[in-house]
Design a protein around this motif. Structure first.
Motif, mmCIF file in Angstrom:
data_model
loop_
_atom_site.group_PDB
_atom_site.id
_atom_site.type_symbol
_atom_site.label_atom_id
_atom_site.label_comp_id
_atom_site.label_asym_id
_atom_site.label_seq_id
_atom_site.Cartn_x
_atom_site.Cartn_y
_atom_site.Cartn_z
ATOM 1 N N ARG A 99 0.847 -1.190 0.000
ATOM 2 C CA ARG A 99 0.000 0.000 0.000
ATOM 3 C C ARG A 99 0.882 1.238 0.000
ATOM 4 O O ARG A 99 1.734 1.399 0.873
ATOM 5 C CB ARG A 99 -0.922 0.009 1.227
ATOM 6 C CG ARG A 99 -1.737 1.289 1.397
ATOM 7 C CD ARG A 99 -2.675 1.492 0.243
ATOM 8 N NE ARG A 99 -3.437 2.751 0.379
ATOM 9 C CZ ARG A 99 -4.061 3.337 -0.623
ATOM 10 N NH1 ARG A 99 -4.038 2.824 -1.850
ATOM 11 N NH2 ARG A 99 -4.729 4.459 -0.409
ATOM 12 N N TYR A 101 1.722 5.141 0.606
ATOM 13 C CA TYR A 101 1.257 6.165 1.545
ATOM 14 C C TYR A 101 2.276 7.286 1.620
ATOM 15 O O TYR A 101 3.460 7.068 1.417
ATOM 16 C CB TYR A 101 1.000 5.573 2.934
ATOM 17 C CG TYR A 101 2.242 5.231 3.742
ATOM 18 C CD1 TYR A 101 3.000 4.107 3.422
ATOM 19 C CD2 TYR A 101 2.628 5.997 4.828
ATOM 20 C CE1 TYR A 101 4.110 3.773 4.169
ATOM 21 C CE2 TYR A 101 3.739 5.666 5.578
ATOM 22 C CZ TYR A 101 4.479 4.553 5.246
ATOM 23 O OH TYR A 101 5.587 4.232 5.992
ATOM 24 N N ARG A 110 -4.796 2.016 8.889
ATOM 25 C CA ARG A 110 -6.264 2.055 8.788
ATOM 26 C C ARG A 110 -6.710 1.679 7.382
ATOM 27 O O ARG A 110 -7.710 0.972 7.207
ATOM 28 C CB ARG A 110 -6.781 3.439 9.183
ATOM 29 C CG ARG A 110 -6.673 3.732 10.680
ATOM 30 C CD ARG A 110 -7.450 4.966 11.055
ATOM 31 N NE ARG A 110 -6.843 6.188 10.539
ATOM 32 C CZ ARG A 110 -5.904 6.887 11.172
ATOM 33 N NH1 ARG A 110 -5.468 6.474 12.351
ATOM 34 N NH2 ARG A 110 -5.423 7.990 10.643
ATOM 35 N N GLU A 111 -5.995 2.151 6.384
ATOM 36 C CA GLU A 111 -6.348 1.806 5.004
ATOM 37 C C GLU A 111 -6.112 0.329 4.739
ATOM 38 O O GLU A 111 -6.943 -0.344 4.134
ATOM 39 C CB GLU A 111 -5.535 2.660 4.027
ATOM 40 C CG GLU A 111 -5.915 4.137 4.053
ATOM 41 C CD GLU A 111 -5.133 4.939 3.039
ATOM 42 O OE1 GLU A 111 -4.063 4.481 2.602
ATOM 43 O OE2 GLU A 111 -5.595 6.047 2.705
ATOM 44 N N ILE A 112 -4.987 -0.170 5.211
ATOM 45 C CA ILE A 112 -4.678 -1.594 5.017
ATOM 46 C C ILE A 112 -5.728 -2.461 5.697
ATOM 47 O O ILE A 112 -6.211 -3.439 5.121
ATOM 48 C CB ILE A 112 -3.271 -1.904 5.546
ATOM 49 C CG1 ILE A 112 -2.209 -1.287 4.626
ATOM 50 C CG2 ILE A 112 -3.055 -3.406 5.681
ATOM 51 C CD1 ILE A 112 -0.807 -1.321 5.196
ATOM 52 N N SER A 114 -8.690 -1.774 6.133
ATOM 53 C CA SER A 114 -9.909 -1.678 5.326
ATOM 54 C C SER A 114 -9.734 -2.312 3.964
ATOM 55 O O SER A 114 -10.593 -2.173 3.102
ATOM 56 C CB SER A 114 -10.300 -0.206 5.156
ATOM 57 O OG SER A 114 -10.560 0.388 6.412
ATOM 58 N N LYS A 115 -8.600 -3.011 3.777
ATOM 59 C CA LYS A 115 -8.290 -3.729 2.527
ATOM 60 C C LYS A 115 -8.148 -2.778 1.345
ATOM 61 O O LYS A 115 -8.455 -3.159 0.206
ATOM 62 C CB LYS A 115 -9.337 -4.807 2.249
ATOM 63 C CG LYS A 115 -9.466 -5.811 3.392
ATOM 64 C CD LYS A 115 -10.632 -6.745 3.209
ATOM 65 C CE LYS A 115 -10.919 -7.488 4.512
ATOM 66 N NZ LYS A 115 -12.121 -8.319 4.450
ATOM 67 N N ILE A 116 -7.686 -1.567 1.623
ATOM 68 C CA ILE A 116 -7.349 -0.641 0.543
ATOM 69 C C ILE A 116 -5.892 -0.916 0.198
ATOM 70 O O ILE A 116 -4.973 -0.452 0.868
ATOM 71 C CB ILE A 116 -7.554 0.826 0.982
ATOM 72 C CG1 ILE A 116 -9.008 1.043 1.394
ATOM 73 C CG2 ILE A 116 -7.164 1.773 -0.145
ATOM 74 C CD1 ILE A 116 -9.272 2.399 2.003
ATOM 75 N N ILE A 117 -5.694 -1.700 -0.838
ATOM 76 C CA ILE A 117 -4.385 -2.245 -1.191
ATOM 77 C C ILE A 117 -4.100 -1.952 -2.655
ATOM 78 O O ILE A 117 -4.996 -2.013 -3.492
ATOM 79 C CB ILE A 117 -4.346 -3.771 -0.957
ATOM 80 C CG1 ILE A 117 -4.545 -4.084 0.529
ATOM 81 C CG2 ILE A 117 -3.063 -4.381 -1.480
ATOM 82 C CD1 ILE A 117 -3.432 -3.586 1.421
ATOM 83 N N ASP A 118 -2.844 -1.632 -2.947
ATOM 84 C CA ASP A 118 -2.473 -1.366 -4.329
ATOM 85 C C ASP A 118 -2.036 -2.627 -5.075
ATOM 86 O O ASP A 118 -2.304 -2.768 -6.269
ATOM 87 C CB ASP A 118 -1.342 -0.331 -4.372
ATOM 88 C CG ASP A 118 -1.793 1.022 -3.853
ATOM 89 O OD1 ASP A 118 -1.328 1.443 -2.778
ATOM 90 O OD2 ASP A 118 -2.639 1.642 -4.534
ATOM 91 N N TRP A 120 -1.331 -7.080 -4.675
ATOM 92 C CA TRP A 120 -1.452 -8.333 -3.947
ATOM 93 C C TRP A 120 -0.510 -9.375 -4.528
ATOM 94 O O TRP A 120 -0.257 -9.380 -5.742
ATOM 95 C CB TRP A 120 -2.868 -8.894 -4.064
ATOM 96 C CG TRP A 120 -3.943 -8.125 -3.360
ATOM 97 C CD1 TRP A 120 -4.785 -7.208 -3.925
ATOM 98 C CD2 TRP A 120 -4.314 -8.215 -1.988
ATOM 99 N NE1 TRP A 120 -5.657 -6.722 -2.968
ATOM 100 C CE2 TRP A 120 -5.387 -7.324 -1.770
ATOM 101 C CE3 TRP A 120 -3.850 -8.965 -0.905
ATOM 102 C CZ2 TRP A 120 -6.001 -7.163 -0.520
ATOM 103 C CZ3 TRP A 120 -4.460 -8.804 0.327
ATOM 104 C CH2 TRP A 120 -5.526 -7.916 0.519
#
Length: 130
Positions: A99, A101, A110-112, A114-118, A120
């Motif tokens: 991710r 940032y 917090r983003e991670i 929430s599974k806000i990932i660039d 995988w």
């Protein structure tokens, strides 16, 4: 673009240890926060641990605190997850994730979470059973 490839999964008995590795490739790799997720059979994928771009900040899910250790090597572009005292409930497919940032690591966590990932990885299976 960042490419991620996990390795090190396998079948072990309760109480054993495993170390997962995630080889990264790409020019921007060192600027990403990295994380390990896992997805047990029939359940959602959730974050297990995270680490800041410089490696100075870490985050752990309550279920693995004191048993798992996340680390990264900037020179080899490799992310690690040392898993000790493994339990049957640790059985899952484990994924590494990246991710980007620019603010605080806490915000990135917090983003991670929430599974806000660039990016995988493809996942590696870990099975813990007697």
């Amino acid at each position: 673009q960042v490419q991620l490839r996990e390795s090190g999964g396998g079948s072990v008995e309760p109480g054993d240890s495993l170390r997962l590795s995630c080889a990264g490739a790409g020019r921007a790799y060192s600027s990403f926060a990295m994380a390990w997720f896992r997805q047990p059979p029939g359940k959602e994928r959730d974050v297990v641990a995270g680490i800041s771009s410089a490696g100075s900040g870490t985050y752990y899910a309550d279920s693995v605190k004191g048993r798992f250790t996340i680390s990264r090597s900037p020179t080899t572009k490799t992310l690690y997850l040392q898993m000790d005292s493994l339990k049957p409930e640790d059985t899952a497919v484990y994924y590494c994730a990246a991710r980007t940032y620019s603010g605080s690591f806490d915000a990135a966590v917090r983003e991670i979470a929430s599974k806000i990932i660039d990016y995988w990885g493809q996942g590696t299976q870990v099975t813990v059973s007697s």
